[in-house]
Design a protein around this motif. Structure first.
Motif, PDB file in Angstrom:
ATOM      1  N   UNK A 248      47.890  34.876  18.354  1.00 40.14           N
ATOM      2  CA  UNK A 248      47.580  34.908  19.949  1.00 40.14           C
ATOM      3  C   UNK A 248      47.921  36.404  20.646  1.00 40.14           C
ATOM      4  N   UNK A 249      47.294  36.629  21.553  1.00 35.66           N
ATOM      5  CA  UNK A 249      47.551  38.121  22.140  1.00 35.66           C
ATOM      6  C   UNK A 249      47.478  37.976  23.577  1.00 35.66           C
ATOM      7  N   UNK A 250      48.607  38.566  24.469  1.00 35.79           N
ATOM      8  CA  UNK A 250      48.713  38.443  25.817  1.00 35.79           C
ATOM      9  C   UNK A 250      47.501  39.095  26.712  1.00 35.79           C
ATOM     10  N   UNK A 251      47.129  38.458  28.037  1.00 28.19           N
ATOM     11  CA  UNK A 251      46.523  38.548  29.096  1.00 28.19           C
ATOM     12  C   UNK A 251      47.150  38.136  30.188  1.00 28.19           C
ATOM     13  N   UNK A 252      47.062  38.567  31.434  1.00 29.35           N
ATOM     14  CA  UNK A 252      47.568  38.144  32.594  1.00 29.35           C
ATOM     15  C   UNK A 252      46.468  37.173  32.913  1.00 29.35           C
ATOM     16  N   UNK A 253      46.737  36.146  33.883  1.00 29.57           N
ATOM     17  CA  UNK A 253      45.857  35.128  34.322  1.00 29.57           C
ATOM     18  C   UNK A 253      44.829  35.445  34.936  1.00 29.57           C
ATOM     19  N   UNK A 254      44.989  36.454  35.781  1.00 29.42           N
ATOM     20  CA  UNK A 254      43.665  37.385  36.543  1.00 29.42           C
ATOM     21  C   UNK A 254      42.689  38.031  35.668  1.00 29.42           C
ATOM     22  N   UNK A 255      43.248  38.273  34.134  1.00 29.87           N
ATOM     23  CA  UNK A 255      42.525  39.128  33.520  1.00 29.87           C
ATOM     24  C   UNK A 255      41.504  38.390  32.622  1.00 29.87           C
ATOM     25  N   UNK A 256      41.016  37.170  32.928  1.00 27.85           N
ATOM     26  CA  UNK A 256      40.177  36.477  31.783  1.00 27.85           C
ATOM     27  C   UNK A 256      39.106  35.962  33.200  1.00 27.85           C
ATOM     28  N   UNK A 257      37.735  36.367  32.806  1.00 22.92           N
ATOM     29  CA  UNK A 257      36.678  35.732  33.608  1.00 22.92           C
ATOM     30  C   UNK A 257      35.700  35.016  32.627  1.00 22.92           C
ATOM     31  N   UNK A 258      35.565  33.828  33.042  1.00 19.58           N
ATOM     32  CA  UNK A 258      34.623  32.898  32.179  1.00 19.58           C
ATOM     33  C   UNK A 258      33.228  33.202  32.796  1.00 19.58           C
TER      34      UNK A 258
END
Length: 140
Positions: free
Chosen positions: A45-55
């Motif tokens: 796994x690698x980290x991303x802020x919750x707001x930094x994923x766009x489906x």
């Protein structure tokens, strides 16, 4: 202010779930975990802020799995079963993203990956995160 971090395209195995993600520190946060679930899942796994994923598509195809405290939220494609991401227990403001879902990236691209001690989870004690070991890939 513009966000200059690279945006990565990502998808599950069958392509039903597609998303774009900006990582918190590119691939400098790669890790595995030794908790009971991650041991069986085996993903890096690698980290991303919750707001930094766009489906882009298929968010409705995601299935949620929770266990133990129920804090972490593990998502996987309901069609092909591939783990795509999870909301982290140790940092609920972040997702852990399966590097194998990111276009052009393979778990075997990383020579060494830290394995975090998920058995003695940092949220269960004041000790904080602890490295349990290192996973190495050496091509022959």
């Amino acid at each position: 202010m513009s966000d200059e971090r690279q945006q990565h395209d990502a998808a599950c195995h069958c392509g039903s779930v597609r998303f774009r993600v900006r990582l918190t520190d590119e691939f400098n946060t790669i890790r595995r975990c030794s908790c009971s679930y991650c041991r069986m899942r085996g993903a890096i796994a690698v980290s991303a802020q919750l707001s930094d994923i766009e489906f882009i598509q298929g968010e409705d195809k995601l299935t949620l799995y929770q266990f133990h405290t129920g804090t972490a939220k593990h998502y996987f494609c309901g069609t092909c079963g591939i783990y795509t991401h999870h909301q982290r227990r140790s940092k609920p403001s972040q997702f852990g993203v399966n590097v194998a879902c990111i276009a052009g990236v393979s778990p075997f691209d990383f020579h060494e990956v830290q394995v975090m001690d998920g058995i003695s989870h940092p949220s269960d004690s004041a000790a904080g995160p602890r490295v349990a070991g290192v996973l190495r890939f050496e091509p022959i």
